[in-house]
Design a protein around this motif. Structure first.
Motif, short mmCIF file in Angstrom:
data_model
loop_
_atom_site.label_atom_id
_atom_site.label_comp_id
_atom_site.label_asym_id
_atom_site.label_seq_id
_atom_site.Cartn_x
_atom_site.Cartn_y
_atom_site.Cartn_z
N GLU A 239 0.85 -1.19 0.00
CA GLU A 239 0.00 0.00 0.00
C GLU A 239 0.89 1.24 0.00
N TRP B 172 6.27 2.37 0.84
CA TRP B 172 5.14 1.46 0.82
C TRP B 172 5.02 0.69 2.13
N ILE C 187 1.42 -5.34 2.98
CA ILE C 187 0.16 -5.89 3.48
C ILE C 187 0.39 -7.37 3.77
#
Length: 457
Positions: free
Chosen positions: A105, A122, A125
């Motif tokens: 993400e 980032w 996840i």
């Protein structure tokens, strides 16, 4: 019993710490991904850990590193890396210790800033049942490789607080905003170490979201327990001093980052003494003895000095940072933020115990039965901290357990009395001369034989 063991590595490699099926090690090698050169913001650089394949084969980063300034951190900074152990988890239902992220993400990118190079940050996840311990940087605006980082199984970590922000992009001119934070381990439970991995976690904006969790690695302090010394026996009227033990009773194996070594820097510890042994050796010491030669019981008294000295323990803690009866930690991010606490059985004190500060001598009273001997003993525990090569880090110290009183009694054996039975006088023989001279003596009647009887039912 050993709670967990370090895994020996080939020559040139540092032994790994094994937690279930997770192997933990450390690297000082990094690749610069981006820095703030040319931006009107606080100087910083972002680095990707690159564990050397010949020294740390199969190890993955747990996130990237945010360092203040533009200086080269290679050989100066340390960060945790991890790999899957060759043996599976003790609980087959738990699965692998490490997993690649399911996705990434976007947290921030430098679009709009005056940076000459691109950067995007980032958040991995993680799969269900796993957590991410750090953010990952990319030198473009594309997602990083799934092999850039690994997520850790949730039961191997512990939720942590965050430090003050290590960096933010205020003044960069970027359309988005970001701040970088470090994990701060919670108070360690007894017998445990909580270790921040040395990575950074990025948040969008300059204020940390209340519901965002960061994590530290959770490991136990391995304790090896050997047989305790046998209680001495009094085998005569005069006791002998018990023999010195040939091995420590307890051995705590502490990783290098938990020890402040007065002779080695943290990086020298990593390469030269990756583990330290805190040994506790128990032995019985003679307090006194008595021989009651009278025909009635007598009372004897002795005074036993305690070995513990508050100054010795304070000196040990000052030189090594290791605390007894409390946690110890570091507030510096380099090399690591951690918290640790020794097992109470090992230290012989609870969190608020003051016995380690009690130097008052112990009064011992014993009532000795008539014609008997006794010897009185107490257990003394001697502690010392050794480097990997066996050299002591600092002076040792000792503790006398006032609750370990042991009394051994000796009862002299009574001499054996041999009883000789009296012999009956021999019967006089009478000779019937008349029977001999005149006629033969009458024959003796034959003895009457017993009559057989059937006693069967």
């Amino acid at each position: 019993m050993t709670t967990h063991e370090p895994i020996p590595s080939p020559a040139g490699q540092v032994d790994s710490i094994k937690i279930d099926n997770l192997l933990i090690n450390f690297t000082t090698e990094f690749l610069r991904v981006w820095d703030t050169a040319g931006l009107r913001t606080k100087p910083a650089a972002f680095w990707h850990p690159t564990p050397a394949p010949d020294l740390l084969p199969g190890y993955f980063p747990l996130g990237d590193v945010a360092a203040v300034g533009h200086g080269n951190i290679n050989g100066k900074r340390v960060v945790v890396v991890a790999r899957e152990a060759d043996t599976p988890s003790a609980d087959p239902s738990k699965g692998k210790a490490l997993r690649r992220p399911d996705d990434f993400e976007l947290i921030w990118k430098d679009a709009g800033s005056r940076s000459k190079r691109d950067l995007s940050i980032w958040r991995p996840i993680p799969p269900e049942g796993y957590v991410a311990l750090g953010s990952v940087c990319s030198n473009d605006h594309e997602k990083p490789s799934f092999n850039a980082v690994r997520c850790v199984r949730a039961d191997l970590v512990i939720a942590s607080a965050t430090s003050e922000p290590a960096w933010n992009d205020k003044g960069s001119g970027a359309r988005q905003s970001i701040s970088a934070w470090h994990a701060v381990p919670p108070t360690a439970a007894t017998g445990e170490i909580h270790l921040a991995p040395g990575t950074f976690v990025g948040f969008s904006g300059y204020t940390k979201p209340e519901n965002f969790l960061v994590y530290s690695l959770r490991m136990q302090i391995p304790i090896t327990v050997n047989p305790k010394p046998a209680a001495p026996l009094l085998c005569g009227e005069v006791p002998t001093q018990p023999e010195a033990p040939d091995q420590p009773t307890y051995i705590a194996r502490l990783p290098w980052f938990t020890i402040k070594d007065p002779l080695l820097s943290p990086l020298e510890q990593l390469s030269g003494s990756p583990f330290y042994l805190l040994e506790r050796t128990d032995q019985y010491l003679l307090v006194g003895h008595a021989h009651n030669t009278e025909n009635e019981s007598r009372t004897f008294r002795w005074v036993a000095p305690r070995a513990q000295r508050a100054g010795s323990l304070r000196s040990f803690t000052h030189n090594t940072s290791v605390e007894f009866g409390a946690q110890w930690q570091t507030n510096l991010p380099n090399p690591f933020l951690f918290s640790a606490r020794l097992n109470h059985d090992f230290t012989q004190c609870e969190i608020h115990s003051n016995e380690w500060l009690n130097a008052v001598a112990i009064d011992v009273v014993a009532v000795v039965d008539k014609q008997k001997s006794v010897a009185i003993y107490l257990i003394q525990s001697d502690y010392r901290l050794l480097r990997t090569d066996g050299t002591p880090v600092t002076s040792g110290f000792s503790y006398t357990d006032g609750n370990s009183l042991h009394i051994s009694q000796y009862v002299p054996e009574k001499p054996e009395v041999i009883v000789v039975p009296e012999q009956e006088p021999e019967a006089e023989m009478t000779i019937d001369t008349q029977a001999t001279n005149d006629e033969p003596a009458a024959p003796l009647p034959e003895p009457e034989l017993p009559t057989a009887t059937d006693t069967a039912p």
